[in-house]
Design a protein around this motif. Structure first.
Motif, PDB file in Angstrom:
ATOM      1  N   THR A 132       6.024  19.644  52.813  1.00 13.44           N
ATOM      2  CA  THR A 132       6.636  19.434  52.452  1.00 13.44           C
ATOM      3  C   THR A 132       5.792  17.841  51.840  1.00 13.44           C
ATOM      4  N   VAL A 133       6.653  18.192  50.555  1.00 13.42           N
ATOM      5  CA  VAL A 133       5.638  16.861  50.282  1.00 13.42           C
ATOM      6  C   VAL A 133       6.919  16.233  49.122  1.00 13.42           C
TER       7      VAL A 133
ATOM      8  N   VAL B 262      -6.520  17.376  47.543  1.00 15.55           N
ATOM      9  CA  VAL B 262      -5.622  16.398  46.495  1.00 15.55           C
ATOM     10  C   VAL B 262      -6.017  17.244  45.241  1.00 15.55           C
ATOM     11  N   ASP B 263      -6.873  18.495  44.853  1.00 19.55           N
ATOM     12  CA  ASP B 263      -6.262  19.115  43.539  1.00 19.55           C
ATOM     13  C   ASP B 263      -5.023  19.847  43.746  1.00 19.55           C
ATOM     14  N   VAL B 264      -4.292  19.745  44.734  1.00 16.19           N
ATOM     15  CA  VAL B 264      -3.110  20.692  45.470  1.00 16.19           C
ATOM     16  C   VAL B 264      -2.048  19.798  44.661  1.00 16.19           C
ATOM     17  N   LEU B 265      -2.375  19.002  44.904  1.00 17.59           N
ATOM     18  CA  LEU B 265      -1.742  17.851  45.012  1.00 17.59           C
ATOM     19  C   LEU B 265      -1.627  17.043  42.666  1.00 17.59           C
TER      20      LEU B 265
ATOM     21  N   HIS C  59       0.828  18.547  40.220  1.00 20.93           N
ATOM     22  CA  HIS C  59       1.358  17.388  39.199  1.00 20.93           C
ATOM     23  C   HIS C  59       1.514  16.145  39.247  1.00 20.93           C
ATOM     24  N   LEU C  60       1.246  15.908  41.272  1.00 16.30           N
ATOM     25  CA  LEU C  60       1.274  14.429  41.376  1.00 16.30           C
ATOM     26  C   LEU C  60       0.034  13.419  41.426  1.00 16.30           C
TER      27      LEU C  60
ATOM     28  N   THR D  68       3.059  12.838  51.950  1.00 21.02           N
ATOM     29  CA  THR D  68       3.534  11.210  51.219  1.00 21.02           C
ATOM     30  C   THR D  68       2.804  11.635  50.331  1.00 21.02           C
ATOM     31  N   THR D  69       3.340  10.921  49.130  1.00 19.91           N
ATOM     32  CA  THR D  69       1.816  10.613  48.211  1.00 19.91           C
ATOM     33  C   THR D  69       2.830   9.195  47.398  1.00 19.91           C
TER      34      THR D  69
END
Ligand code: FES
Ligand code: FES
Lengths: 140, 270
Positions: free
Chosen positions: B6-7, B23-26, B31-32, B72-73
């Motif tokens: 979950t993001v 970090v690359d996935v996000l 596209h975060l 959570t970002t």
């Protein structure tokens, strides 16, 4: 039933209103009385008889906790509104201590679909969830 | 590898190469881009996100390590589209110049404030040892944290991973995994009542039957977006976009959670 600010509305709902629901149950009577008290702007009776002292209203627009905030909330909410007309009650469900409905309502801003859910304890609301989706906006 | 996590309260299932960094996935898959890459070697803290409420350097983790977790970002900390008190205080106290380190700083500090109600200046500085700022320095950052604590009144206000959010995420994960026993046993009280317009379901056995029926019809269930999440005391109200083999619906749900279990839930579709 269209209510102007300060207008006196009889406690018995308009016999033609769609909120008069065919099958009479305790929760439906409670709901009709709720709408009537709102229409009458009788917040004193509404809050005292329909909400527990520590009742909460939860929505994406506002969070209200306890009688003092409830009085202020209803005064502000209806103060902003010239009129509120429940056009139709579209969905209804109830159990011993809960009920929920979806209704279409008309205010000076337009037509809105509202959804409300209530949990009651000893015949008074302890939690009230509410949300709305504007359907048609009136442009003035 | 297939991973589900979950993001910012949205569930994602992705096929990832095991070598890809979180970090690359996000940034690249989801596209975060508020998540920054400074050093890519775990030194600068620009890439900090919360994983299950704990601050982590997302360049030091593989994407597959996030499987089953809640991330959570910086994109997930604002409240109803407006900056939270910590973000506002950063702006007001000029704790931002180029802003590159800011998302990582905010996420690290969110974790600190979840652990410590009134951190001292020394604690704040020590906590930020892993977050490097090359242009503003730390003076105004410390000032911003103190201002935020005063403005918000309660540090709990700054915390994104509240117990109810964690509860909601865990509920969602069990639902999406199709694990009806875990969903009901771990999340509903014995006499919980679910009120829907199709009927009122009461008690764990009836709830399990209801969710099994629901999931058998709504296969490939995905929460495409959580558009609203409100919590107040023991109550949660959410509006979500739900996608399944049956199509896309806009759902709303309200929960009363007492002693860690749902006692009342209301569910409807818009
Ligand atoms: S980019 Fe992750 S610590 Fe620098
Ligand atoms: S504000 Fe530029 S690196 Fe911190």
């Amino acid at each position: 039933m269209i209510v102007s600010p300060g207008a006196v509305v009889p406690l018995t709902p308009d016999p033609n209103t769609h909120i008069k629901i065919a099958v009479d149950t305790p929760m439906k009577r409670f709901y009709e009385e709720h709408v009537t008290l709102l229409d009458r702007r009788d917040f004193e009776t509404l809050v005292r008889t329909h909400y527990h002292e520590d009742a909460r209203i939860v929505s994406t627009e506002y969070l209200v906790n306890g009688h003092a905030e409830l009085f202020k909330h209803f005064a502000k909410y209806t103060g902003l509104m010239d009129y509120l007309k429940v056009v139709s009650t579209d969905k209804w469900i109830e159990s011993e201590a809960t009920f929920a409905f979806e209704a279409t309502a008309r205010t000076q801003w337009g037509l809105t679909r509202v959804h409300d859910a209530f949990w009651l304890r000893d015949g008074r609301i302890i939690r009230h969830f509410t949300g709305s989706i504007p359907l048609v906006r009136f442009v003035r | 590898m297939r991973v589900t996590f979950t993001v910012n309260h949205q569930s994602h299932t992705l096929d990832l190469e095991p070598r890809v960094l979180l970090v690359d996935v996000l940034r690249d898959h989801l596209h975060l881009t508020g998540v920054k890459i400074g050093c890519d070697t775990g030194q600068c803290g620009a890439c900090v996100v919360l994983m299950d409420g704990v601050s982590v350097k997302s360049c030091a983790l593989l994407g597959v390590q996030a499987d089953g977790s809640s991330i959570t970002t910086i994109e997930g900390v604002s409240e109803k589209g407006t900056m939270n008190p910590l973000q506002t205080a950063f702006q007001a106290a000029h704790a931002v110049q180029c802003g590159f380190c800011t998302p990582g700083m905010i996420m690290s500090l969110t974790d600190l404030l979840a652990r410590s109600a009134q951190p001292s200046e020394a604690e704040i500085r020590a906590w930020l040892a892993g977050n490097l700022c090359r242009c503003t320095g730390y003076e105004n950052v410390v000032r911003a944290v103190n201002a935020a604590l005063q403005v918000a009144g309660s540090p709990a206000h700054l915390v994104t991973e509240t117990p109810l959010r964690k509860f909601y995420d865990s509920h969602l994960r069990a639902m999406l995994a199709g694990d009806v026993d875990a969903l009901v046993d771990a999340h509903y009280s014995a006499d919980a009542v679910l009120t829907t317009f199709e009927g009122v379901i009461s008690g764990r056995d009836a709830l399990k039957t209801y969710f099994r029926d629901y999931l058998s019809v709504h296969t490939d269930l995905v929460i495409a977006a959580t558009e609203r999440f409100v919590e107040f005391g023991d109550s949660i109200y959410t509006e979500t976009v739900v996608r399944s083999a049956r199509g896309v619906t806009h759902a709303y749900n309200a929960f009363v959670v007492q002693d860690g279990r749902v006692t009342h839930q209301f569910a409807g579709v818009k």
